[in-house]
Write an enzyme that holds these catalytic residues in place. Sequence first.
Site, PDB file in Angstrom:
ATOM      1  N   CYS A   1     -27.883   0.465  -0.250  1.00  0.00           N
ATOM      2  CA  CYS A   1     -26.576   0.930   0.214  1.00  0.00           C
ATOM      3  C   CYS A   1     -25.826   1.701  -0.867  1.00  0.00           C
ATOM      4  O   CYS A   1     -25.400   2.827  -0.651  1.00  0.00           O
ATOM      5  CB  CYS A   1     -25.756  -0.264   0.697  1.00  0.00           C
ATOM      6  SG  CYS A   1     -24.086   0.162   1.186  1.00  0.00           S
TER       7      CYS A   1
ATOM      8  N   CYS B   1     -21.464  -1.005  -3.044  1.00  0.00           N
ATOM      9  CA  CYS B   1     -20.867  -1.999  -3.947  1.00  0.00           C
ATOM     10  C   CYS B   1     -21.728  -2.095  -5.211  1.00  0.00           C
ATOM     11  O   CYS B   1     -22.371  -3.105  -5.461  1.00  0.00           O
ATOM     12  CB  CYS B   1     -20.804  -3.361  -3.284  1.00  0.00           C
ATOM     13  SG  CYS B   1     -19.890  -3.366  -1.755  1.00  0.00           S
TER      14      CYS B   1
ATOM     15  N   CYS C   1     -21.847  -6.968   6.385  1.00  0.00           N
ATOM     16  CA  CYS C   1     -21.282  -6.352   5.192  1.00  0.00           C
ATOM     17  C   CYS C   1     -20.323  -7.383   4.611  1.00  0.00           C
ATOM     18  O   CYS C   1     -19.359  -7.782   5.267  1.00  0.00           O
ATOM     19  CB  CYS C   1     -20.542  -5.067   5.569  1.00  0.00           C
ATOM     20  SG  CYS C   1     -19.587  -4.412   4.201  1.00  0.00           S
TER      21      CYS C   1
ATOM     22  N   GLN D   1      -3.567   0.818   3.374  1.00  0.00           N
ATOM     23  CA  GLN D   1      -4.388   0.245   2.296  1.00  0.00           C
ATOM     24  C   GLN D   1      -5.433  -0.686   2.887  1.00  0.00           C
ATOM     25  O   GLN D   1      -5.110  -1.511   3.751  1.00  0.00           O
ATOM     26  CB  GLN D   1      -3.502  -0.543   1.316  1.00  0.00           C
ATOM     27  CG  GLN D   1      -2.619   0.329   0.456  1.00  0.00           C
ATOM     28  CD  GLN D   1      -3.389   1.114  -0.604  1.00  0.00           C
ATOM     29  OE1 GLN D   1      -4.607   1.000  -0.739  1.00  0.00           O
ATOM     30  NE2 GLN D   1      -2.666   1.936  -1.335  1.00  0.00           N
TER      31      GLN D   1
ATOM     32  N   TYR E   1       3.780  11.749  -0.708  1.00  0.00           N
ATOM     33  CA  TYR E   1       2.480  11.371  -0.144  1.00  0.00           C
ATOM     34  C   TYR E   1       2.640   9.952   0.434  1.00  0.00           C
ATOM     35  O   TYR E   1       1.926   9.031   0.062  1.00  0.00           O
ATOM     36  CB  TYR E   1       1.365  11.377  -1.195  1.00  0.00           C
ATOM     37  CG  TYR E   1       1.265  12.668  -1.968  1.00  0.00           C
ATOM     38  CD1 TYR E   1       0.424  13.684  -1.533  1.00  0.00           C
ATOM     39  CD2 TYR E   1       2.003  12.862  -3.131  1.00  0.00           C
ATOM     40  CE1 TYR E   1       0.322  14.879  -2.250  1.00  0.00           C
ATOM     41  CE2 TYR E   1       1.906  14.043  -3.847  1.00  0.00           C
ATOM     42  CZ  TYR E   1       1.060  15.044  -3.401  1.00  0.00           C
ATOM     43  OH  TYR E   1       0.963  16.214  -4.118  1.00  0.00           O
TER      44      TYR E   1
ATOM     45  N   GLU F   1       5.133  13.511   3.751  1.00  0.00           N
ATOM     46  CA  GLU F   1       3.733  13.294   4.104  1.00  0.00           C
ATOM     47  C   GLU F   1       3.294  14.425   5.031  1.00  0.00           C
ATOM     48  O   GLU F   1       4.078  14.900   5.846  1.00  0.00           O
ATOM     49  CB  GLU F   1       3.603  11.921   4.801  1.00  0.00           C
ATOM     50  CG  GLU F   1       2.376  11.684   5.632  1.00  0.00           C
ATOM     51  CD  GLU F   1       1.072  11.661   4.842  1.00  0.00           C
ATOM     52  OE1 GLU F   1       1.037  11.052   3.758  1.00  0.00           O
ATOM     53  OE2 GLU F   1       0.103  12.265   5.326  1.00  0.00           O
TER      54      GLU F   1
ATOM     55  N   CYS G   1      -5.513   6.750  -7.381  1.00  0.00           N
ATOM     56  CA  CYS G   1      -6.840   6.206  -7.075  1.00  0.00           C
ATOM     57  C   CYS G   1      -7.894   7.002  -7.832  1.00  0.00           C
ATOM     58  O   CYS G   1      -9.084   6.820  -7.615  1.00  0.00           O
ATOM     59  CB  CYS G   1      -7.099   6.213  -5.572  1.00  0.00           C
ATOM     60  SG  CYS G   1      -6.939   7.855  -4.852  1.00  0.00           S
TER      61      CYS G   1
HETATM   62  C1  LIG Z   1      -3.379   7.683  -1.100  1.00  0.00           C
HETATM   63  S1  LIG Z   1      -2.595   8.028   0.406  1.00  0.00           S
HETATM   64  C2  LIG Z   1      -1.035   7.281   0.113  1.00  0.00           C
HETATM   65  C3  LIG Z   1      -0.406   6.641   1.302  1.00  0.00           C
HETATM   66  C4  LIG Z   1       0.798   5.744   1.089  1.00  0.00           C
HETATM   67  N1  LIG Z   1       1.516   5.973  -0.126  1.00  0.00           N
HETATM   68  C5  LIG Z   1       0.451   4.266   1.245  1.00  0.00           C
HETATM   69  O1  LIG Z   1       0.489   3.528   0.254  1.00  0.00           O
HETATM   70  O2  LIG Z   1       0.135   3.858   2.360  1.00  0.00           O
HETATM   71  C6  LIG Z   1      -2.286   9.722   0.243  1.00  0.00           C
HETATM   72  C7  LIG Z   1      -1.525  10.347   1.400  1.00  0.00           C
HETATM   73  O3  LIG Z   1      -1.229  11.694   1.061  1.00  0.00           O
HETATM   74  C8  LIG Z   1      -1.286  12.489   2.228  1.00  0.00           C
HETATM   75  N2  LIG Z   1      -1.457  13.876   1.760  1.00  0.00           N
HETATM   76  C9  LIG Z   1      -2.564  14.451   1.261  1.00  0.00           C
HETATM   77  N3  LIG Z   1      -2.296  15.692   0.825  1.00  0.00           N
HETATM   78  C10 LIG Z   1      -0.975  15.912   1.062  1.00  0.00           C
HETATM   79  C11 LIG Z   1      -0.112  16.994   0.810  1.00  0.00           C
HETATM   80  N4  LIG Z   1      -0.539  18.117   0.252  1.00  0.00           N
HETATM   81  N5  LIG Z   1       1.195  16.862   1.131  1.00  0.00           N
HETATM   82  C12 LIG Z   1       1.634  15.716   1.716  1.00  0.00           C
HETATM   83  N6  LIG Z   1       0.853  14.648   1.972  1.00  0.00           N
HETATM   84  C13 LIG Z   1      -0.442  14.734   1.648  1.00  0.00           C
HETATM   85  C14 LIG Z   1      -2.438  11.890   3.009  1.00  0.00           C
HETATM   86  O4  LIG Z   1      -2.315  12.208   4.366  1.00  0.00           O
HETATM   87  C15 LIG Z   1      -2.264  10.403   2.718  1.00  0.00           C
HETATM   88  O5  LIG Z   1      -1.465   9.784   3.704  1.00  0.00           O
END
Ligand SMILES: C[S@@+](CC[C@H](N)C(=O)[O-])C[C@H]1O[C@@H](n2cnc3c(N)ncnc32)[C@H](O)[C@@H]1O
Length: 486
Positions: free
Chosen positions: A96, A99, A190, A313, A342, A363, A437
């Site tokens: 796989c 992990c 899994c 998450q 975001y 977002e 991340c």
């Molecule tokens: C890592 S996630 C974070 C989500 C949120 N902070 C949470 O903890 O649930 C990144 C987010 O950024 C959004 N995203 C990606 N590129 C973007 C952009 N250029 N402008 C606005 N949002 C964006 C994605 O749709 C996603 O929801």
Amino acid sequence: MPTSQFDSALLTPLPEGRKPRRDDEFLCVIDSINARGTGVGNWGEYRARIPGAVPGSTVLAQVVKRRRDRLDSRILELREASPDAVAPRCAHFESCGGCSFQGIAYARQLELMGELARRELAPVLALSGADVVEPVLGCESAWNYRNKMDFTFSNRRWVEESEPEGMDRDFALGLHSRGRYDKVLAVGRCDIQFEAGNGILMSASKLAREMDLAPWDTREHVGLLRHLVLRHGAHTGEIMVYLVTSRAGEDVTRYAEALLAAHPEITTFVHGVNDGRASVATSECESVLYGPGMICERLEELTFEISATSFFQTNTLQAERLMGVIREEAAVQSNEVLLDLYCGAGVIGLLLAKDAREVVGLEREPSSIRDAIRNAKRNGVENIRFVAGEVESVWSEDSGLPKPDICIVDPPRAGLHPKVIKTLLQLSPPRLVYVSCNLAAAARDLTPLLESGYELQRVRPVDLFPHTPHLEGVLTLVHRHPRGDD
Ligand SMILES: C[S@@+](CC[C@H](N)C(=O)[O-])C[C@H]1O[C@@H](n2cnc3c(N)ncnc32)[C@H](O)[C@@H]1O
């Protein structure tokens, strides 16, 4: 640091008069792990990458490919086990690749991830002149933590070495095998997904075969069944099945009914149609075949509605601890404006809104914004608003959005758009919390900020994905000369 007691005099000398080549064998002490979770050690001046090799072990390895000073290699034989090695729990561990840390004791995984974090953040740590990386915050429960899994149907099954001859090869429901995106490994269970998901996965596979439903063929682009996404509310117990097929039809409905009959614990069943070539669990539109079409999950005292395709998450219990870390680092005051960039379905902003005067979330995904607005209403959070659009285009100095006292950014793996860094520099919020991340991307993004008045106060890594090399980092920056302080 290598911990092996293996006598280094026994290590293989490099071949005389030539560079290492395919099939050469050598003894290698594994001294570290890379960002993909692959064991790394030296053969002379060459760095060998050996999947499955545990730091602290010595292995007889074989070169698969040489690329400049790097040797992609494989283990032929374990010569000395690492004191940190443990037996992998998963029967599919070898094939796989999901992990890749499973063969390492969890406490050691956390140390290795801390080392990785330092390596990836080296440029910003050098700029800040101090090691501000705290120990990785591990999970209390390192198994069955995923509240979402995306399984793929395929007519090209990856045959595992351990399998008996003559097994059927033209149906699989599972995960892509290590490095083989054209084949799917049939997964019986899994161990990182929520436990109830394993029974549903088994039934989905069994029923599809009994009902003679064709899995998708990624080369010919024919077939019916494409993806099975399972989602679970760890605090609410609610379960969603999101099935993606290439078309709608009575056979799909019958399949859904059979799965629902076998698993009354499923609280909602969503169906999406996707006949495109890309192998992604999305669809143009979804129809709800059973239940409310979403599940609820609680984080701290708030309840969130999660639809089939929205981001949430994937480790609920650890996400709560991550939120605790973000709350401590943000230290929002009741007279302050918080920008949550975001913001996905608004989780961070909604949880911190009670501490702030006002929160604005940005977002780009319209479905996430819809979830965020619904979640604000559902939880009676009134001092928050959400703006849909790309952060780089919506948010600027003259966008009419309030000047933030604190900015939280939680971008996708690619990190921040250069325009966003420019705007951050123009607005220069006194405090900035970067939730990352991908620490290598965070190091790149934060360099211009550190060179322009910000100081990196702390890095708090949180392990949301035990047994994988992925890590979430909370990086706190403060401006040395906040507005008005010359
Ligand atoms: C890592 S996630 C974070 C989500 C949120 N902070 C949470 O903890 O649930 C990144 C987010 O950024 C959004 N995203 C990606 N590129 C973007 C952009 N250029 N402008 C606005 N949002 C964006 C994605 O749709 C996603 O929801």
